[in-house]
Design a protein around this motif. Sequence first.
Motif, short mmCIF file in Angstrom:
data_model
loop_
_atom_site.label_atom_id
_atom_site.label_comp_id
_atom_site.label_asym_id
_atom_site.label_seq_id
_atom_site.Cartn_x
_atom_site.Cartn_y
_atom_site.Cartn_z
N SER A 6 -6.61 -0.41 -6.29
CA SER A 6 -7.47 -0.14 -6.11
C SER A 6 -7.92 1.61 -5.54
N GLY A 7 -8.56 2.50 -5.72
CA GLY A 7 -8.07 4.02 -5.44
C GLY A 7 -7.44 4.59 -6.50
N ALA A 8 -7.53 4.22 -7.74
CA ALA A 8 -6.65 4.83 -9.03
C ALA A 8 -6.91 6.42 -9.35
N GLU A 9 -6.61 6.92 -9.75
CA GLU A 9 -6.95 8.04 -9.47
C GLU A 9 -7.72 8.16 -11.19
N GLN A 42 0.47 9.26 -7.88
CA GLN A 42 0.41 8.34 -7.39
C GLN A 42 1.40 7.09 -8.26
N ARG A 102 -0.52 2.02 -12.83
CA ARG A 102 -1.53 2.29 -11.47
C ARG A 102 -2.42 0.97 -10.69
N PRO A 103 -2.89 1.79 -9.79
CA PRO A 103 -3.02 0.36 -8.72
C PRO A 103 -4.34 -0.83 -8.66
N ARG A 159 0.98 -1.27 -0.19
CA ARG A 159 0.45 0.43 -0.26
C ARG A 159 0.71 1.14 -0.23
N ARG A 193 -3.19 3.64 -1.24
CA ARG A 193 -3.56 3.11 -2.67
C ARG A 193 -3.10 1.39 -2.13
N SER A 194 -3.82 0.48 -3.17
CA SER A 194 -3.73 -0.77 -3.17
C SER A 194 -2.18 -1.02 -3.90
N TRP A 195 -1.83 -1.50 -4.61
CA TRP A 195 -0.95 -1.79 -5.60
C TRP A 195 -0.08 -3.74 -5.56
#
Length: 778
Positions: A551-554, A565, A548-549, A479, A484-486
Amino acid sequence: MRLPLIALLSASLWAASAASAAQPGAAPTVRDVVEFTRLVQPQSADPEVLQKLVSPNGRQAFIVTRQADVATDRNHYEIQLLSLNAERLAVGQSSVETVFRFDADQDPNYADSAVQHVRWVDDRTLVFSGRLKDGVRQAYRLDVASQALTQLTHEATPVVSFALSHDMRRIVYAAQVPNPPMKEGERSIVYGNQTFWMVKWGQQRLISQLRMYRFYVVDIDAAGASGAPRPLGEPFLEANAASPVVDISPDGRWAVLPRYERARTLAWSQQYPMLGEFVARFSMATKEDPLHYFSGSLVRTARRMVAWRLDDAREQTIVDAPDDALPAGGQFRQDRLWMDHGSSLVLAGTQLPLAHKGASAASSYVIEYWPDADRWAVVAKLTGRLSKIFASADGFELVDEGDHRRFARAAGGAWQELPASTGKAEHPQPPWTLRIQQALNQPPDLVAQGPGGRTVRLTTLNPQFNAGTWGTMKSYAWRDAKGRSWLGGLMVPQGSEDRSKLPLIIQTYDYEPDKFYLDGPNGGDAPSAFAGRAFMKEGMLVLGMGFRPVSGAEPPTDKVMRLRQFQDGVRAAVAALVKEGRVDPDRIGIIGWSTTGEQVLNLVTFTDVPIRAATSADGDVSSLFAYSIAYGAEFWQHMEATNHGAPFGPTRAEWIRNDPSMNTECVRAAMRFEAYGVPVYGNYDVYTLLRRQYKPAEMVFVPGGYHMLSTPSERMISLQGNVDWFRFWLKGEKRNVPMLAGETTASLRAQYDAWDQMAAMKSANDLKPPCARITGGA
């Protein structure tokens, strides 16, 4: 330039300490990676894609493979037939027969393989698109029993798509039309809104020209000889970042072909919300530059389908309205389906003329069209954009923005949609079906899946692969500071479990946990610069990550936040691996390609993430130089959004603040730039400005290369070059055996002499305080 003694001593001490670090383990060489056998078809594990490999009688299937040969500098292609004989599979027996083999002399673009679009016509005939002679792509027919090959088209320029009638006596195709910027008889060129590289390099090179196409129809006699091609309409410009896809009725009497309506796109976008969304996302120039004064001819445009009567080349309008296809890959979707051997066509994803009774401007539809009567009727209204349509036993099925819908003929010939509760059509399944079997550490192979889930392996494409010696990759989650989760994949050298603080190479672009990871991103073909498992031979960890992650991506439209990000994701990954004791924070490298090249450059320019060395391989960049060279294309939109405005007027200061070329004093990483094909424009300004400041920077130019390298020697230059680059900067080690085309002991020594000089320069630069941008100043 005379460097301080302390800088020279620092460089020497660093090299000595790095050389004593972790020693190489067993793993593949770069050549092993380059020469790995890959699947050209199928490109997807989707069951519908796999089913298209199976012959109409279900007794055999084809695959297409490609294997590089570094010694000959060619790619070797094979079309192989896999037996699906149920009796033999039931006792675990399988067989593979090669029915076509070919060594490609000209195969520079991995995304445009020399053999592609292979498909069945009947149980013994395959057709395909091939670049077999003189580097010009043509259509071919292959009799799999006799292995006799027949050339169906004879164009001087590439055939980009084709369709054949069921009796194989008529073919419709699209071919590129030469479009040099300076026409015959002229002695000068008015640039107008043409791009720099089209004018500068497009006179003789089709690939550099503003691409134009034309449709043709050709009749074929019983012996396979092709008649004279007859044009269907006038030449037209490429649109929507894709070549046109043709279609022909089974009886060979009709074709349905795309028509690109550039002049009507703006007006239609104001009437049809789906096209309005298309324009807002992909074709801003349509609104911002309606005169096309500076945006050129590469803007995205509305598309509709038209019918052509092939006997006399007469055109008929189907519906005078745009369809709902998005650019690029959306142009290749399956949206046309012939019924009753060609008496009617089901066209999906089209919008309707607003004058049509009951038509909604906000929706697209499925219609049935009868070309002989030149009339159509609505079958169904879609709830979103069409993904694809395909035939079923009792009618057709489609995917409507993720929803699966099924239609069947009702009494009187009308179409009836079956209730959603029935789900997918229950087709009678063959006893054995084709599947791709792969995992992160298992290369893809074809298997047959039978009763009770039993599988029989059909291919062993890479028997040399062994996860025990080629290294192991496992999913790795983390994270960032924003929560954000990666998700990425961590590749570990054999025998490194007890080692600590290894060098780390971050390979950016994509990561999919269920697909085999060999060299570069495993979510798609991007075989440039990424050496993957070959890095493990040098005792380095590899982290594969997306840009990009999960979850929580822009939002994709916020270019600035997407850059930030990515920086947050890299920073957090490094911190997590350092905290775990796996990674030495002073020995971290990163590779970006294409869009992540820009992200990597911004990372090393505007953050203090401890990147010692980096590569931008044919990477994007939002610099003033790139902005001016990209004039005439739509890239200016992305660059202005990334740099907070245009480089003039009230946003000039913001551009200067965010353009990496104007902040090169902040770069501390040793930078390797790779540029493929003519011209070199991306990152050349950054490279020269770094050199002007005596910062370590190297640019490798591959004149014949494409964005996705494919020629074996060029892949070796890129992959081995990056192994050498990061091995030097992260471990202080050098290669002493020539391996690349044209390389000698003397040239290899000169390479490292130059890098030694750069190492001394880096030591001197590292003694300077960080730039104001990094420390929070102006």
